[in-house]
Design a protein around this motif. Structure first.
Motif, PDB file in Angstrom:
ATOM      1  N   MET A  69       0.844  -1.163   0.000  1.00  0.00           N
ATOM      2  CA  MET A  69       0.000   0.000   0.000  1.00  0.00           C
ATOM      3  C   MET A  69       0.896   1.235   0.000  1.00  0.00           C
ATOM      4  O   MET A  69       1.992   1.219   0.530  1.00  0.00           O
ATOM      5  CB  MET A  69      -0.903  -0.019   1.238  1.00  0.00           C
ATOM      6  CG  MET A  69      -1.870   1.097   1.235  1.00  0.00           C
ATOM      7  SD  MET A  69      -3.229   1.042   2.441  1.00  0.00           S
ATOM      8  CE  MET A  69      -2.728  -0.029   3.714  1.00  0.00           C
ATOM      9  N   ALA A  70       0.388   2.343  -0.571  1.00  0.00           N
ATOM     10  CA  ALA A  70       1.165   3.572  -0.683  1.00  0.00           C
ATOM     11  C   ALA A  70       0.275   4.767  -0.379  1.00  0.00           C
ATOM     12  O   ALA A  70      -0.946   4.666  -0.378  1.00  0.00           O
ATOM     13  CB  ALA A  70       1.749   3.701  -2.080  1.00  0.00           C
ATOM     14  N   ILE A  71       0.918   5.878  -0.117  1.00  0.00           N
ATOM     15  CA  ILE A  71       0.207   7.149   0.017  1.00  0.00           C
ATOM     16  C   ILE A  71       0.314   7.828  -1.339  1.00  0.00           C
ATOM     17  O   ILE A  71       1.411   8.081  -1.832  1.00  0.00           O
ATOM     18  CB  ILE A  71       0.831   8.028   1.113  1.00  0.00           C
ATOM     19  CG1 ILE A  71       0.726   7.334   2.467  1.00  0.00           C
ATOM     20  CG2 ILE A  71       0.143   9.388   1.160  1.00  0.00           C
ATOM     21  CD1 ILE A  71       1.413   8.082   3.584  1.00  0.00           C
ATOM     22  N   GLU A 107     -10.771   2.601  -0.743  1.00  0.00           N
ATOM     23  CA  GLU A 107     -10.971   1.180  -0.497  1.00  0.00           C
ATOM     24  C   GLU A 107      -9.681   0.534  -0.006  1.00  0.00           C
ATOM     25  O   GLU A 107      -8.602   0.835  -0.486  1.00  0.00           O
ATOM     26  CB  GLU A 107     -11.432   0.488  -1.773  1.00  0.00           C
ATOM     27  CG  GLU A 107     -12.779   0.950  -2.254  1.00  0.00           C
ATOM     28  CD  GLU A 107     -13.186   0.266  -3.541  1.00  0.00           C
ATOM     29  OE1 GLU A 107     -12.673  -0.822  -3.840  1.00  0.00           O
ATOM     30  OE2 GLU A 107     -14.021   0.841  -4.243  1.00  0.00           O
ATOM     31  N   GLY A 108      -9.802  -0.332   0.949  1.00  0.00           N
ATOM     32  CA  GLY A 108      -8.639  -1.035   1.467  1.00  0.00           C
ATOM     33  C   GLY A 108      -7.715  -0.157   2.294  1.00  0.00           C
ATOM     34  O   GLY A 108      -6.581  -0.518   2.559  1.00  0.00           O
ATOM     35  N   GLY A 109      -8.171   1.051   2.667  1.00  0.00           N
ATOM     36  CA  GLY A 109      -7.356   1.932   3.485  1.00  0.00           C
ATOM     37  C   GLY A 109      -6.337   2.756   2.716  1.00  0.00           C
ATOM     38  O   GLY A 109      -5.456   3.353   3.311  1.00  0.00           O
TER      39      GLY A 109
END
Length: 76
Positions: free
Chosen positions: A1-3, A45-47
């Motif tokens: 995951m990334a910002i 979605e998914g944070g």
């Protein structure tokens, strides 16, 4: 995951940083008040975290045309 970072004016994707290596960024984002978080952050979605910022082209346009600040939407 990334910002992810996206321009809030033209919606261009500016870039992203891996979530694992973004501890300093997360601490800075925590310092935002509730209104600023609502204005600049989106949790998808998914944070997935998206930060709405400004790209270089839009920043230059605003510097060259300061009256654009009075418009709600200045890009068509």
């Amino acid at each position: 995951m990334a910002i992810g970072y996206h321009c809030r004016h033209c919606k261009t994707e500016i870039g992203s940083i891996p979530f694992e290596s973004s501890r300093e960024t997360l601490l800075q984002l925590e310092a935002l008040d509730k209104e600023e978080k609502a204005q600049y952050l989106t949790i998808g979605e998914g944070g997935a975290l998206t930060v709405r910022t400004i790209c270089e082209q839009c920043e230059q346009s605003l510097k060259s045309n300061p009256d654009y600040y009075t418009f709600t939407k200045w890009l068509q």
